[in-house]
Design an enzyme around this catalytic site. Structure first.
Site: not given
Length: 486
Positions: A83, A164, A188
């Site tokens: 990420k 996210s 997330s």
């Protein structure tokens, strides 16, 4: 015909690498070609934000090492996406999806990135994410960032991706990498894993290091693995372990890390387990179709010998309301992170990020930056606000002691079971672990999963339950990636 990367597991890849059917360099090229074909073309899923320019060199070196001295272990030569809030001390940026940090380079790897490199993983690139992990503004779609654009769901591009860690979830689902690392503050990892039909592990806060990860909340942040199988997620979790003295949250976990989480991959793990269902926590929020999928999953668990306590309601569930913890901690956390980047960092504070966005509104403020402004101007960054201190104490009391702990103790439970990621609203504030596994698909296409949750450092129990359910259901199927024009 060559090695088939679609749905390939770590074990599949390692077998092909060992036999000589495949090299890591060829594997990286296959993933890159697939990214080019479907992420930046075709459906244009936008899940991959950046490719590591050294990926092929690293793969080549690991291939040579394998021939010389053998494999380092299950991650040797495996391409992983990180990420975009996880630091890498290489030629890749770490921007949290923002244009303000688009030219930001970290001076060293995050602790977990270094551990993965040491284990032989290839850091293939950075995955797109909801900008600043959804601290940018209100009303911004999950999976959107000003640097990377909108991540799309490969099962139905008109439905959400979750946030996210949207790019991490979609990239794994679409077979753009062998697995990925996401981060979670409040759902997330679990949310995008649910909507991408993959296995996601949200560890206990403090089980793995957060050093070198662009933060959101010091109380609730953790990284975690996202993979197509529970086995691969567990192997990836194992690869990130190690004690980091720089992360204070790890102090309470000394001696509580397992030396081999893979040893808990038990196909019969559901047999004799007591699993509680907090029905009142989510009942009215599910559609009939989603409830049907969830109830079918429960029946599978019963068939495999689990005792289902239904309901096992959490007494404080209705008392858990909005908390200012994340809003207050974000300012303190991100300013400390930016300060550590050094004098040449493009941004030195949250205030400078807001000012940058104001100077480039067309590129950065499609949805505004209300939350960034609220954080900067309505919190001190010193965590001295009475409301923050009260909310933090209340979160722990309602979610841990009087919530999950009380429910599990009362019913003598091994785990709680939630549909999709609904449990993240309470488990995240408690800092407790969860594992999500695919449980089916809605008619419109979006996947639907089930989440096993427990108390701190009870990952071994969750691995047993999640793996057993996965092995006796095997609901996951790859998305077709065919556009409506095909």
């Amino acid at each position: 015909m060559g090695f088939e990367i679609i749905e390939a597991t770590f074990a599949d890849i390692q077998a092909a690498l060992t036999s000589g059917e495949l090299t890591s360099k060829k594997l990286v090229l296959q993933y890159l070609n697939r990214i080019a074909e479907h992420d930046k073309n075709g459906l244009t899923l936008n899940s991959v934000l950046e490719i590591n320019p050294d990926a092929l060199f690293i793969a080549d070196a690991l291939d040579s090492e394998r021939l010389r001295s053998g494999s380092r272990g299950p991650l040797h030569g495996i391409p992983i996406l990180l990420k975009d809030n996880i630091n890498t001390g290489d030629m890749m940026h770490t921007s949290a999806g923002s244009l303000a940090l688009a030219n930001s380079y970290a001076s060293e790897d995050a602790f977990i990135a270094k551990k993965l490199r040491d284990a032989g993983a290839i850091l293939l690139g950075k995955a797109n994410m909801t900008e600043f992990a959804n601290m940018m503004t209100e009303g911004m779609p999950s999976g959107y960032s000003s640097r990377g654009g909108q991540v799309l769901n490969p099962y139905n591009i008109s439905t959400p991706t979750g946030g996210s860690s949207a790019g991490s979830g979609v990239a794994v689902a679409a077979n753009f990498c062998a697995a990925a690392i996401g981060t979670e503050t409040s759902g997330s990892i679990l949310n995008p894993s649910n909507l991408s039909s993959i296995a996601g592990i949200k560890p206990t806060v403090g089980l793995i290091s957060r050093t070198g990860i662009l933060p959101l909340s010091n109380s609730q942040d953790t990284a975690g693995p996202m993979a197509r199988t529970v086995t691969d997620a567990v192997l990836l979790l194992q690869g990130m372990l190690g004690h980091d003295e720089r992360d204070a949250a790890m102090g309470g976990g000394i001696g509580k890390q397992s030396k081999d989480y893979a040893s808990f991959l038990d196909k019969d793990g559901l047999k004799g387990a007591r699993i509680g269902i907090p029905r009142d926590y989510y009942q009215e929020e599910l559609t009939e179709e989603q409830l049907s999928i969830f109830n079918r999953a429960v029946e599978i668990m019963k068939e495999q010998g689990a005792t289902i306590v239904d309901p096992a309601n959490i007494p404080t569930a209705r008392s858990i309301v909005y908390s200012t913890v994340i809003l207050n901690e974000f300012k303190a956390s991100i300013n400390a992170y930016l300060a550590r980047l050094g004098p040449h960092a493009p941004m030195r504070s949250l205030k400078e990020i807001i000012e940058f966005n104001n100077r480039h509104p067309m590129e950065t403020l499609k949805y505004g930056q209300k939350t960034l402004i609220d954080t900067e101007y309505n919190t001190s960054g010193t965590l001295t606000e009475p409301r923050y201190i009260h909310d933090r104490a209340t979160d722990l009391k309602l979610c841990k002691e009087d919530g999950i702990d009380a429910t599990m103790r009362e019913h003598q439970l091994d785990a709680l079971l939630f549909p999709a990621d609904f449990g993240s609203r309470i488990t995240s504030r408690a800092g407790y672990p969860s594992i999500i596994v695919p449980a089916g698909y809605t008619q419109a296409g979006p996947p639907f999963g089930v989440t096993f949750s427990a108390r701190a450092y009870e990952e071994p129990t969750l691995i047993k339950l999640a793996y057993s359910f996965e092995q006796h259901s095997k609901f996951r199927k790859a998305p077709s990636l065919k556009s409506f024009l095909d």
